[in-house]
Structure formats: C-alpha cells, structure tokens
Scaffold this motif. Structure first.
Motif, PDB file in Angstrom:
ATOM      1  N   ALA A   5       0.840  -1.210   0.000  1.00  0.00           N
ATOM      2  CA  ALA A   5       0.000   0.000   0.000  1.00  0.00           C
ATOM      3  C   ALA A   5       0.873   1.259   0.000  1.00  0.00           C
ATOM      4  N   LYS A   6       2.015   1.173   0.678  1.00  0.00           N
ATOM      5  CA  LYS A   6       2.890   2.339   0.775  1.00  0.00           C
ATOM      6  C   LYS A   6       3.832   2.495  -0.415  1.00  0.00           C
ATOM      7  N   SER A   7       4.253   1.378  -0.979  1.00  0.00           N
ATOM      8  CA  SER A   7       5.299   1.419  -1.996  1.00  0.00           C
ATOM      9  C   SER A   7       4.726   1.558  -3.398  1.00  0.00           C
ATOM     10  N   ALA A   8       5.324   2.435  -4.183  1.00  0.00           N
ATOM     11  CA  ALA A   8       4.853   2.604  -5.567  1.00  0.00           C
ATOM     12  C   ALA A   8       5.335   1.447  -6.433  1.00  0.00           C
ATOM     13  N   ASN A   9       6.553   0.990  -6.188  1.00  0.00           N
ATOM     14  CA  ASN A   9       7.139   0.010  -7.106  1.00  0.00           C
ATOM     15  C   ASN A   9       7.240  -1.405  -6.533  1.00  0.00           C
ATOM     16  N   GLY A  10       6.833  -1.568  -5.262  1.00  0.00           N
ATOM     17  CA  GLY A  10       6.871  -2.897  -4.663  1.00  0.00           C
ATOM     18  C   GLY A  10       8.281  -3.421  -4.423  1.00  0.00           C
ATOM     19  N   LEU A  11       9.258  -2.530  -4.443  1.00  0.00           N
ATOM     20  CA  LEU A  11      10.647  -2.953  -4.281  1.00  0.00           C
ATOM     21  C   LEU A  11      11.215  -2.476  -2.943  1.00  0.00           C
TER      22      LEU A  11
END
Lengths: 213, 213
Positions: free
Chosen positions: A45-51
């Motif tokens: 939910a927080k991360s734009a790129n999932g990295l």
C-alpha cells in the motif's frame, strides 16, 4: 526513519551500509521477498514500485531506489561524505556504483531469476550460468574501470564511497552463487578493506534481525 | 567534448538529450554496436567497460555511465538545472531515473537479448515476451511512482529533468517492440511534453549522423 528492507536484498544492503557509515539510527522493517510480503499488506500500500529498500522519513515521505536514497542521505547528512568534493571524482564514483547497479545487479535479482525459471522454463544449471556470466563479466569491467583510476584503500580514495556501498553487496551475492572472482585484484582488495570497517560489518545480512542462516 | 555513442542506444540518447538541454556542443563519435565496434579498435582501447555512451572531455578524461555523465554535466554547467534544488526533489528525480535505468533498461538491452537467443536458445517470441514484460511492468511501476508526486508538465515539475532524459529513450525503445502503453497516462503525458521540446527532438535517433532508417 524507517528502512523497509530484506536481509538478503543487495540494494537494501547498500542503504544499510550508508546509514551505518553516517552513524544514523533507523527502525528496521523487514519485508520478506521470498514470502511475497512486498506484494501485500502495508508495504504494498505504501510502496509505488513494490521494491525494497524503501526509506520512510519521519515526515512520512517515502524514497525508493538505493542510490537515490544514499545520495539523499549524503546531502542531508554530509559527514562523512560518500562522494568526493570535485565533479570529476563524483562522476567516477557514480559511474562505478552504476556499473554494478545498472549492469550487474538488475540481471541477477530475485524476480528476474524467477522469470527465467517459471516463464522461460530455464533449468537450474542454465539459470546459474546466466547468473555467474553477468556477475563475473560485470565485475571484470568494474576491475578495468578501477584500474584506470588512482589506487586507494577503497574503490575511490581512502574513505568509503557510494561505490563501496554498491560493491560489497554484489560480492556477497556473487559468493552465494560461487562466482569466480579471479583476475579482479583491485576490486577484491577494496572489498577486503570494506569488510574490515565496522559499518560494513554491522550492515551485513548475518547481522540483520530477519536473517535466516 | 566527444560523445562516443550509437544512435539507437537508449543510454546514449539520454546523454544527447542532456547535452541539447544544456546547449552544449560536442563531437559525435559513432560506435556501431551491432557491428561490434565497441569491442575493437580505438573505442575498445579507450573504454574500460566497452559500453556506450562514453564522454571524452577536452582534457582527455573519460566518463562512463549515462546518469553519472548527466550529473557531471549538470554540476559543471548548472543552467538549466536537470535536478531540483531541494534534496527531497532530487531524491524523487533520481529515483524516477533509476526506476528506468536500473529496473527496465538493463533487461532489454542488446547484449542481454543476444544472450537469451544465442546462449539460452530462446525463440523470437519468448524473447519479445520477455522484452515487453519488463518494459510494461517497469513503466507501470514508474506510473505509480509519478502518481505519488505533484503533477507537472514533465516527470517532475515544469522543466525537464534527469527523469525525462531517461524516460524518453525508454519509450522510443518500447515503441520499436510494440509495447502496450495503456494505463500510463501521466507517463505518456510527460513523454508527449518532452517530444514538443526542441532538445528532445534534436537528440532523437533519426537526427543522429549514424541513423539507419
């Protein structure tokens, strides 16, 4: 500050080294990549790129990409400096860092290896050959780049820089896959110097709270 | 200054854009990657890593890695600035640039595609699927990253930055492989804005002396 990261992620390890070099304290938030925790729940939910890594600042701002995070830390906490003072020196250090972060690591990270196995039906041996090819080939280029620069204790000069933050995790990673490190004397000398430094020691995967032996 | 580069190389294109944005003149030295000119002769002797772009300064110093070169140009020729003035803004722009230069482009460059075909015996369709997967997947992450930032004319704010220098060549590259760009409205709006700017126009592959239609 909160660092969302994973003990075995090379890019996370880079940022942990920089934080230790700067003497900055932070909350360690583990994200288990193999269990897919980067794709679910609070992190997704927080991360734009999932990295990973993701650095969450006290004001709530979230920063992605390890080299961008390290330069941010260097700009906001200038001492000890992780980049030289002169533009040419900075260009060389960034180039060394990018030789790893743009030419080697993207080809051997977890999601790429997974794609080779799951989507391309590549067998274990071909996957490992791929891995070792890009790591060895890339580190030999790194060695040639180093050999064009003045010799110092570390990759560039006598204090650790962004280049060392990128090199050490790549060597750790390569050791797990039994990469042949012959013919890279300058590179391995810089690695050895780093591993005598307490910041690199503290930041290593085996010292992480989520470490799995 | 001499820029050793190749009309179709994305990383070369990034530096050409930066040079045009800064209004800097340079000698264009073509290195034909498909003919293997990066592995032989004068270029191979000068280059540590055998990669384009390489910027050769008037003093003879040689710089590699496109983002390092662009930051060098920005530090030595500050106007117009290709990075914001504040540390947080700089971190966001570098992160956007690295989302492309570290997550997408390394997986779709020429030597990697060649390895898939020659060493892994991957067929044309699987190679193209690989290509489109990483480009589309990576650009969707780029779009999510953009959507967390204030909207501007370009990727970040109302003047072109390092992020735009990286985005435009990646879109050009993706178009050649018929990537599906749907669901990336902010990204494509930034691309369209760039392509109205004369610097991006001048730097594009079709305007290079070594262009092959």
């Amino acid at each position: 500050m909160k660092l969302h990261n994973y003990f075995r992620s090379s890019a996370s390890f880079r940022v942990r080294i920089a934080l230790e070099l700067k003497g900055l304290s932070y909350e360690y938030v583990p994200v288990h990549l193999v269990k897919g925790e980067h794709k679910q729940g609070e992190f997704a939910a927080k991360s734009a790129n999932g990295l990973v890594p993701m650095l969450e600042l006290d004001g709530g701002e979230r920063l992605a990409q390890s080299m961008a995070i390290i330069e941010y830390l260097d700009e906001t906490h200038p001492e000890p400096a992780l980049l030289p003072k002169d533009a040419l020196g900075r260009a060389h250090v960034r180039s060394l860092a990018q030789s790893i972060a743009c030419e080697i690591h993207p080809l051997n990270n977890l999601r790429v290896l997974k794609y080779l196995v799951r989507e391309m039906k590549v067998d274990e041996e071909a996957k490992n050959t791929w891995y070792r090819h890009w790591v060895r080939d890339g580190l030999l280029a790194f060695e040639r780049e180093l050999s064009q620069l003045p010799q110092g204790t570390y990759c560039y000069g006598d204090t650790p820089t962004l280049a060392d933050c990128c090199l050490v995790p790549q060597i750790f990673n390569g050791k797990r896959f039994n990469v042949d490190f012959s013919g890279m004397d300058r590179t391995m000398a810089a690695f050895d110097a780093c591993m005598k430094h307490p910041a690199f020691q503290k930041a290593q995967p085996s010292n992480c709270p989520d470490n799995e032996p």
